[in-house]
Structure formats: structure tokens, C-alpha cells
Design a protein around this motif. Structure first.
Motif, PDB file in Angstrom:
ATOM      1  N   CYS A  26       0.941  -1.232   0.029  1.00 44.72           N
ATOM      2  CA  CYS A  26      -0.010   0.009  -0.123  1.00 44.72           C
ATOM      3  C   CYS A  26       0.920   1.297  -0.028  1.00 44.72           C
ATOM      4  O   CYS A  26       1.753   1.369   0.757  1.00 44.72           O
ATOM      5  N   ILE A  27       0.499   2.337  -0.933  1.00 47.96           N
ATOM      6  CA  ILE A  27       1.252   3.607  -0.914  1.00 47.96           C
ATOM      7  C   ILE A  27       0.567   4.611  -0.570  1.00 47.96           C
ATOM      8  O   ILE A  27       0.671   5.762  -0.615  1.00 47.96           O
TER       9      ILE A  27
ATOM     10  N   CYS B 192      -2.560   5.762  -0.932  1.00 45.44           N
ATOM     11  CA  CYS B 192      -3.159   6.869  -1.799  1.00 45.44           C
ATOM     12  C   CYS B 192      -4.643   7.360  -1.413  1.00 45.44           C
ATOM     13  O   CYS B 192      -5.274   8.468  -1.888  1.00 45.44           O
ATOM     14  N   GLY B 193      -5.528   6.457  -0.982  1.00 47.30           N
ATOM     15  CA  GLY B 193      -6.928   6.626  -0.344  1.00 47.30           C
ATOM     16  C   GLY B 193      -7.867   6.629  -1.565  1.00 47.30           C
ATOM     17  O   GLY B 193      -9.059   6.568  -1.411  1.00 47.30           O
TER      18      GLY B 193
ATOM     19  N   CYS C 238      -8.971   3.574  -2.456  1.00 49.89           N
ATOM     20  CA  CYS C 238      -9.696   2.793  -2.121  1.00 49.89           C
ATOM     21  C   CYS C 238     -11.000   3.248  -1.129  1.00 49.89           C
ATOM     22  O   CYS C 238     -12.271   2.686  -1.111  1.00 49.89           O
TER      23      CYS C 238
ATOM     24  N   VAL D 149      -8.391  -0.393   2.979  1.00 56.65           N
ATOM     25  CA  VAL D 149      -7.169  -0.551   3.465  1.00 56.65           C
ATOM     26  C   VAL D 149      -7.119  -0.925   4.989  1.00 56.65           C
ATOM     27  O   VAL D 149      -6.219  -1.855   5.551  1.00 56.65           O
TER      28      VAL D 149
ATOM     29  N   CYS E 101      -6.983   0.185  -7.055  1.00 53.94           N
ATOM     30  CA  CYS E 101      -5.633   0.170  -6.193  1.00 53.94           C
ATOM     31  C   CYS E 101      -4.530   0.195  -7.215  1.00 53.94           C
ATOM     32  O   CYS E 101      -4.213  -0.454  -7.920  1.00 53.94           O
ATOM     33  N   PRO E 102      -3.685   1.322  -7.083  1.00 52.27           N
ATOM     34  CA  PRO E 102      -2.465   1.697  -7.711  1.00 52.27           C
ATOM     35  C   PRO E 102      -1.429   0.735  -7.709  1.00 52.27           C
ATOM     36  O   PRO E 102      -0.650   0.397  -8.613  1.00 52.27           O
TER      37      PRO E 102
ATOM     38  N   ILE F 187      -7.636  -6.759  -2.296  1.00 51.92           N
ATOM     39  CA  ILE F 187      -8.111  -6.256  -0.977  1.00 51.92           C
ATOM     40  C   ILE F 187      -9.333  -7.384  -0.519  1.00 51.92           C
ATOM     41  O   ILE F 187      -9.241  -7.979   0.467  1.00 51.92           O
TER      42      ILE F 187
HETATM   43  S1  SF4 Z   1      -6.125   1.783  -2.915  1.00 52.44           S
HETATM   44 FE1  SF4 Z   1      -6.094   1.789  -0.873  1.00 52.44          FE
HETATM   45  S2  SF4 Z   1      -4.725  -0.127  -0.535  1.00 52.44           S
HETATM   46 FE2  SF4 Z   1      -4.458   0.393  -2.542  1.00 52.44          FE
HETATM   47  S3  SF4 Z   1      -2.431   2.041  -2.437  1.00 52.44           S
HETATM   48 FE3  SF4 Z   1      -4.465   3.414  -2.284  1.00 52.44          FE
HETATM   49  S4  SF4 Z   1      -4.823   3.541  -0.076  1.00 52.44           S
HETATM   50 FE4  SF4 Z   1      -3.276   1.722  -0.319  1.00 52.44          FE
END
Ligand code: SF4
Lengths: 204, 473
Positions: free
Chosen positions: B307-308, B310-311, B313, B336, B369-370, B375
Motif C-alpha cells: 500500500c502507498i 493513496c486513499g 480505495c 485498506v 488500487c494503484p 483487498i
Molecule cells: S487504493 Fe487503498 S490499498 Fe491501494 S494503495 Fe491506495 S490506499 Fe493503499
């Protein structure tokens, strides 16, 4: 905390030991991450100008244009990198004051900061600053107006090219338009902690 | 039967909060999708490869961690290791003590929220100021962020204006621009007075020992322009193998998180300031934090370590949109968080075991998800773990299935139940004193019972076919 080091590395090894095989790093072509509009672009300065406008930045291609903007906006006092002042100063009217030092105890006195950029990225409209080329980190950040002086010959076409050119400077920063936030109800406001006006002056 | 905790939170949300969270996350998702598909010919391929890179890192941390440590040291960075939250806080405090530092400015680091560093330092007389506008507001309100990249998605301008007034930042004014200017004026003096700047890191590159930090506001840059000492708290999973990988990951991070092509400030830090540079840290520390990550690595859910943050999800999740971030009761909300929080909770897993159930398993989180984290699969594995460990929280909202299992495995019992079910149409089911049924019906209506209809249709059809003979064949 050297115990913590051994503990963590030990636990990492233990966690990975049961894996029958480890995932390998994939191969990928740089073209994959180049934006559609930058593929095959040749005029880096034109693309940079177009993209910087899209992020509300201000590309300027002549010194006269920059001076006119300063005069019409009423920007009167600020910092200018002494190495650039010799070239720029003569074009500005005398009532616009360039300071050669950035005094952090008077941070609010500087309406603008003029510093040198080490390069730019056309694809994204980004100016690149680093510790060697940019005389003061604070002067490029704290004033409302930042003018980055960008040599035309140092505009990278795309992001992978800019990454490859990072080099060994201990601090490099890519600035893509003015500082901004959308924290309050998703409304875009520019000029949060950094400049509200990000200018790139292209020079030969 | 009890409601799931997350449903209870959602039910208690004020309508305006719900509308703000729903609207904000939906807008974030739409921007993300538009930008990715406008800009790239094959965005899904980018996600897939980024996922493979990060999975490779996760499965080779035993070689990457010592490698990155050596590079950082060669860059003149002091490297520290912290197995627990307590050890991480102590490591930071020791650095402050050695410098006689009393004031710290902080640019968003989620790890420091995990370890509750702010509280730890305040108790020891260190002033610790959050500098991201949203995080600053959360701090003066004694609140918690409700989104990974939009910490105050749950607040409106009137609430913020009231907080600013209470905190002595001027008379009530709820204009977002005025709010932002006031924070600008207040916080720049905090940066300039501070002894130490604390940040996290979005990436640490093993090949070069570069830390990469992204912000839109410029707050982490101000920390690193104004202070003389930089401390970065970094989760052990934040590594990328090569600088080149940044070309891929940075492009994905900004687009997935906020729908931008690139975050406004992307800073690459490979040690203390350069010799000709008067501004910025002369001393730099990196604290590598475990705090439960090696447990995640040892589990069958290690993919979540890609996970990076990014938000994306969160923005796409129908459950997050209804429940908002606080419902997840931890630093990491949304899909996440539903995976990561119970795992990071360690001993407290049973109390968090309801979170993996806060999902319809629709799969949208995986699709956006990048780094392509599966998940929904991970949620299923955690549900199983909750069940195995007999967690009460994991069972909330789920009726006992024993009786159903018996019925469904006996053809006669099944048929009888289908036919008998018709009685449901005559009963005022809302008043049947079965808690599970009432809970379910409080927000939904039952469709008309048509049990057995398919069987009798099939039966009739067979008879018909038999009757018309096999003329066709
Ligand atoms: S989509 Fe969710 S799980 Fe995937 S990198 Fe972004 S915050 Fe992490």
C-alpha cells in the motif's frame, strides 16, 4: 536500538523463510508511463508552457513580460539570487527593490523570491530546484510570488527523463504550480504555505 | 443479534457529515478515473506493474532493508530502528534531547499517528505542531483524521471557523480562503521557530538512499527549509528498488489519490543540506518502524504491505462513503484499514475483527488500487481468521448458520422450507420477535417470498417437454 535492528531483521527473515519463491521485479518499458500528450513531443518549451498553465502556473518567455507583470501587480520588494540580479536588475524600474539576502526574521517583508531552477519537466509543467543551483530554499517558498528562472535547454520532455537526471544533489524538489489545498470542503485554495503565484521565466 | 459496529457508527453520523463524506469521496474517485484514462493508453497495466514492483520489495525486505540502510549511511543520514511504537517515540525523543530541542513541526506522517508520537512528546514538554492544514485543524480540535489524504473530509467550514476562533486565530470567519490565509500566517512562524522538522516518507529508494516526500501545500518543504534537523519516521515497507521506479509510482500516487497528474511538491532528499545551501537541515535521521509490520509480513495478508496510502480505495468504497473514517476506529480507514488495522492491532485483533466484514466484497477497491492489492481476498482471509479465533466482534451482524446448514443439506427439509416460506408473505415480519430479522428490516424491506417457484417451473417444463415428445430431434 541496535537490538531493535537485529530483532526486526530477524523477524523479517523468519517471516519470509517459508515462501517457496520470492516475487521477481518486473520488466517495464519507460513508454508505459509517458502521458499520451508527451509521446513524440519535440518542442519541450512549448509543451512546458502549455502544461504549466493547466496547473495555474505562470509561464513567461521574456524579461520585459516579467517586469510588466511585476509593475501591474504592485510587487515592490523581494529577494533575488545575487547571481541572477546582475542580469535581471537593469530591466526593473528603481522602485522595485531586490534584496540579496533572505532574512528569516522578516519573512513577511518579501513579496517575491527570484531563484534559479536547475531544470523543468515539460509533460507536467514542473520546475526543478536543487541545493546547488537554487540559492535559498526559503526564498523560493515563503514569499507569495516565486519566480524560477529556467534555462530552455534544461527542460526534460517527460517524467522518466527527469527521474534519470536526478543526479547527486542532496535535495531536489519538483514544484508543479502554486502551493494548494482542498482540505476545506474540497474547495481549491492556492497559496497555503508556499507561493500563491508560481512563475517560470524561460531564458536562453 | 448485534449490529456491526460500523453500522452503528454510520447510523449515528449527522446527515451533513454523511453528505460531505459521500460527496467528497465520490468526487475524488471520479477525478481519479478521468485523469488516469485521459492520460494513459493502458492505466491498468501501470497498476499491475506497480503492484509487482511493490510485491517484489515486500518479499525481499531481508535484502532491501540492509541495503537501504547502507545507502542512507553513505549519504550522511543517521539510521535508527524501532520494533514498537514506544521504541519509535523514544528514538525521536532521544534525538530531540541530544539537540536540546523544544519545538517540533510535523508534516503528515501516518506512522507517527500510529505511535501517537504527538501525545508522547507533549507529555515530555515538547511542542509538536501539525502543519498540513487539515491535520492542524484535527489537532486543535483534539479530533482524528477521517481520510488518508483528506483528513477533515468530515468537517464543514462553519465547524472549522469556530475552531479557529476558539484557538485565537481571529474572529469567526468561515470563508475557506480566509481560513487558509490565517493558517498560513500562524504556521510560518511555527516553522521558523522550530528546532526539528518531522516527516514521513512516501518512498525510500534502495539504489540511491533517496527519501521521497509529496505534499500539495508545501508544508513538508517548509519543515525542511526552516529547521536545522530532519527526522523521518518510515515504515519498513516503504522501499522502492530503483530511482527509475519513481517514474511509475509517482505518476500513480497523485492520480489515484487526488486526481492530479503530479502532487505540487515532490521532494527528493538524500541527506543533510548541500554545502552551498544556507537553509535546511544540517542533520538528518531516519527511524525505521516495525510496529506490527513484520507480523503482517508473516501472515497470509502480506500483500497489504504494498500500500502507498493513496486513499483511492476509500473514495470508491460504498461502505466508507456511508460510514466515514472514524467508524474504522484506527489510523487507517476504508478498505485498506479493514485489512491493515486488525493486523497491526496485534493482541487486540479480536476487538477489530469486525472490520474485515465491513465490505460487500464488490471488488471496487482492488480495481482502483494503484498497486493492485487484492483487498477482497485479504478481507476473506481475515474473516476466516476472526472465525477461527472465535472473535465476538467478527460474529456481530452474522446470524448463526448451524440450523441453515442442516436444512440446506437435506433435500426434503429444503423443499418443505421453501414451500413453508410462503407464510412469510402473510406475516407482519417487521414484528416477528427475531432480532436478526428486525435488524435487517430496519433499513430494508423484504421482497415477496417466491420460494419453490423455480422448482415448480422446472417441473412443469419437464412435463411439457415429455408431453410434446421428441419431435424436434
Ligand atoms: S487504493 Fe487503498 S490499498 Fe491501494 S494503495 Fe491506495 S490506499 Fe493503499
Amino acid at each position: 536500538m541496535s537490538n531493535d535492528r537485529e530483532a526486526i531483521l530477524g523477524r523479517v527473515r523468519q517471516a519470509l523463510a517459508p515462501l517457496p519463491k520470492r516475487a521477481e521485479a518486473p520488466d517495464w518499458e519507460r513508454e508505459l508511463v509517458v502521458m499520451r500528450n508527451a509521446r513524440g513531443a519535440v518542442d519541450a518549451a512549448a509543451l512546458f508552457t502549455e502544461r504549466l498553465k493547466l496547473v495555474n502556473g505562470t509561464p513567461i518567455s521574456s524579461l520585459a513580460e516579467l517586469v510588466a507583470l511585476f509593475v501591474s501587480s504592485g510587487w515592490r520588494r523581494g529577494y533575488c539570487d545575487p547571481a541572477l540580479a546582475a542580469r535581471l536588475r537593469p530591466a526593473f524600474p528603481p522602485e522595485i527593490v531586490f534584496e540579496s539576502d533572505f532574512d528569516r526574521t522578516r519573512v513577511d517583508d518579501y513579496q517575491f523570491g527570484i531563484t534559479a531552477a536547475v531544470g523543468a519537466i515539460a509533460e507536467t509543467g514542473t520546475v526543478i530546484l536543487n541545493d546547488a543551483a537554487t540559492s535559498r530554499r526559503l526564498a523560493a517558498l515563503a514569499p507569495w510570488v516565486h519566480v524560477a528562472v529556467v534555462p530552455r535547454s534544461r527542460i526534460h520532455i517527460d517524467l522518466p527523463e527527469a527521474v534519470a537526471a536526478l543526479g547527486s544533489d542532496p535535495n531536489i524538489i519538483w514544484c508543479t504550480g502554486p502551493s494548494k489545498t482542498a482540505d476545506v470542503e474540497g474547495i481549491l485554495i492556492e497559496g497555503v504555505h508556499g507561493p500563491g503565484v508560481q512563475i517560470a521565466l524561460l531564458v536562453d | 443479534m448485534k449490529f456491526q459496529q460500523i453500522d452503528e457508527y454510520a447510523a449515528r453520523l449527522r446527515p451533513e457529515t454523511k453528505a460531505a463524506v459521500h460527496g467528497g469521496s465520490k468526487a475524488g474517485h471520479e477525478k481519479r478515473t478521468k485523469v488516469l484514462f485521459d492520460h494513459y493508453i493502458d492505466p491498468d497495466q501501470l497498476r499491475k506493474i506497480a503492484g509487482e514492483i511493490k510485491q517484489h520489495v515486500v518479499e525481499n525486505l531481508d535484502t532491501y532493508l540492509p541495503a537501504v540502510e547502507a545507502k542512507l549511511r553513505a549519504n550522511g543520514v543517521h539510521v535508527h530502528w524501532a520494533a514498537t511504537a514506544e521504541a519509535a517515540n523514544q528514538a525521536v525523543y532521544s534525538i530531540l534531547q541530544a539537540r536540546g530541542a523544544k519545538r517540533m513541526v510535523k508534516a503528515k506522517t501516518m506512522v507517527s499517528e500510529e505511535t501517537e508520537l504527538g501525545r508522547f512528546l507533549e507529555e515530555r514538554g515538547i511542542e509538536c505542531v501539525e502543519t498540513d492544514l487539515g491535520e492542524f485543524i484535527v489537532q486543535i480540535d483534539g479530533d482524528h483524521p477521517s481520510h488518508i489524504v483528506k483528513p477533515i473530509i468530515h468537517k464543514n467550514r462553519r465547524e472549522i471557523a469556530t475552531s479557529f476562533e476558539r484557538h485565537g486565530l481571529g474572529a469567526y470567519n468561515d470563508d475557506p480562503e480566509t481560513i487558509t490565509r490565517r493558517a498560513r500566517v500562524h504556521l510560518r512562524h511555527k516553522y521558523l521557530e522550530a528546532d526539528v522538522g518531522l516527516t514521513g516518507a512516501n518512498f525510500v529508494v534502495a539504489e540511491s538512499g533517496r527519501l521521497v516526500l509529496v505534499t500539495n501545500e508545501g508544508n513538508s518543504r517548509f519543515c525542511l527549509a526552516a529547521t536545522k534537523c530532519h527526522i523521518a519516521m518510515v515504515g519498513i515497507e516503504k522501499i522502492l528498488p530503483k530511482d527509475r521506479d519513481l517514474g511509475l509510482l509517482l505518476n500513480l500516487l497523485a492520480r489515484s489519490g487526488t486526481g492530479q497528474q503530479l502532487t505540487v511538491y515532490t521532494e527528493f532528499i538524500a541527506g543533510p543540506r548541500g554545502p552551498a545551501q544556507p537553509d535546511g537541515p544540517e542533520e538528518m535521521h531516519v527511524v525505521f518502524v516495525d510496529n506490527g509490520r513484520t507480523d503482517v509480513l508473516a501472515s497470509e495478508c502480506r500483500d497489504i504491505l504494498r500500500c502507498i496510502r493513496c486513499g483511492a480505495c476509500l473514495n470508491v468504497c460504498p461502505v466508507y462513503r456511508q460510514a466515514s473514517g472514524h467508524a474504522y476506529r484506527s489510523v487507517y480507514p476504508g478498505p485498506v484499514g479493514a485489512v491493515l488495522s486488525p493486523l497491526l492491532a496485534g493482541e487486540r485483533f479480536p476487538a477489530m475483527a469486525d472490520l474485515p466484514k465491513a465490505s460487500s466484497l464488490c471488488g471496487a477497491c482492488n480495481e482502483v488500487c494503484p498497486v493492485n492489492i487484492p483487498i477482497p481476498d485479504l478481507l476473506l482471509r481475515l474473516r476466516e481468521k476472526g472465525k477461527r479465533e472465535g472473535s465476538e466482534a467478527a460474529a456481530a451482524g452474522t446470524p448463526a448458520m448451524g440450523g441453515w446448514a442442516v436444512m440446506a443439506s437435506q433435500p426434503f427439509a429444503w423443499k418443505a422450507a421453501l414451500a413453508g416460506g410462503r407464510i412469510m408473505n402473510l406475516l407482519p415480519t417487521k414484528y416477528v420477535p427475531v432480532a436478526a430479522l428486525q435488524a435487517w428490516q430496519s433499513r430494508r424491506t423484504l421482497p415477496t417470498w417466491r420460494g419453490g417457484a423455480f422448482r415448480s417451473w422446472l417441473h412443469d417444463r419437464r412435463k411439457e417437454r415429455a408431453g410434446s415428445g421428441s419431435a424436434a430431434s
